[in-house]
Enzyme design. Sequence first.
Site, mmCIF file in Angstrom:
data_model
loop_
_atom_site.group_PDB
_atom_site.id
_atom_site.type_symbol
_atom_site.label_atom_id
_atom_site.label_comp_id
_atom_site.label_asym_id
_atom_site.label_seq_id
_atom_site.Cartn_x
_atom_site.Cartn_y
_atom_site.Cartn_z
ATOM 1 N N GLY A 1 38.663 -50.215 68.278
ATOM 2 C CA GLY A 1 38.055 -50.907 69.520
ATOM 3 C C GLY A 1 36.731 -50.809 69.595
ATOM 4 N N ARG B 1 48.355 -58.349 65.111
ATOM 5 C CA ARG B 1 49.383 -59.149 64.987
ATOM 6 C C ARG B 1 49.557 -60.597 64.927
ATOM 7 N NH1 ARG B 1 53.319 -56.127 63.107
ATOM 8 N NH2 ARG B 1 54.661 -57.655 63.755
ATOM 9 N N HIS C 1 36.522 -62.664 63.683
ATOM 10 C CA HIS C 1 36.702 -62.333 62.421
ATOM 11 C C HIS C 1 35.495 -62.208 61.529
ATOM 12 C CE1 HIS C 1 39.268 -63.018 58.658
ATOM 13 N NE2 HIS C 1 38.577 -63.557 58.157
#
Length: 193
Positions: free
Chosen positions: A16, A95, A113
């Site tokens: 995180g 996911r 990303h």
Amino acid sequence: MAVKKLNLAVLVSGRGSNMQALIGACQDPSFPAKISVVISNVPGAPALAKATDAGIAAETVNHKIFEGREGFEAALLETLKNYPVDLICLAGFMRILTSGFIAHWPRKIINIHPSLLPDYKGTNTHARVLADGRSESGCTVHYVTPELDAGPAILQKRVPVLPGDTEESLSARILEQEHIAYPEAIRMIAQKS
Ligand code: GRF
């Protein structure tokens, strides 16, 4: 005049650090967003404790207790319904979301990303960049569409690949830029909404 802030749901699976960067950004009164909820698909993910420590609602929707993706995503939607949400920010969320889920939130789901998309979609980006002898890498904040890591880019940050770089050193250099890029992308979206 008080400007309405975008309500964020931040979806995580791990440590995180990008979520933490968003928490930090939201502490600036001029930042045009606030975090309504952090949701992890992994019970006990370190990001959950960091969110709780910051006084943010933290929820777990464990994908492992559902038969398929649809069951998991239905539970995720139910959890999201309990909070005001204008924008879903994937921050190390591991996911893949189905087109059915994404259709509920057109242009309202973004991801960060660690590569200069469209290059190096998917995982192990830094190892592949190094193996290919690239001189540059970076990160991309983009809208999420059903095709993995292929949605329209919102912004990119470039970093050099240096002689002697390892996956760890390259990843750390890119992560620093991720933490700048994600809040910046949200500012851009807020300005347009
Ligand atoms: C980041 O490198 C992000 O780009 C990728 O997963 C990593 C998550 O790191 N999608 P963190 O959990 O935000 O520290």
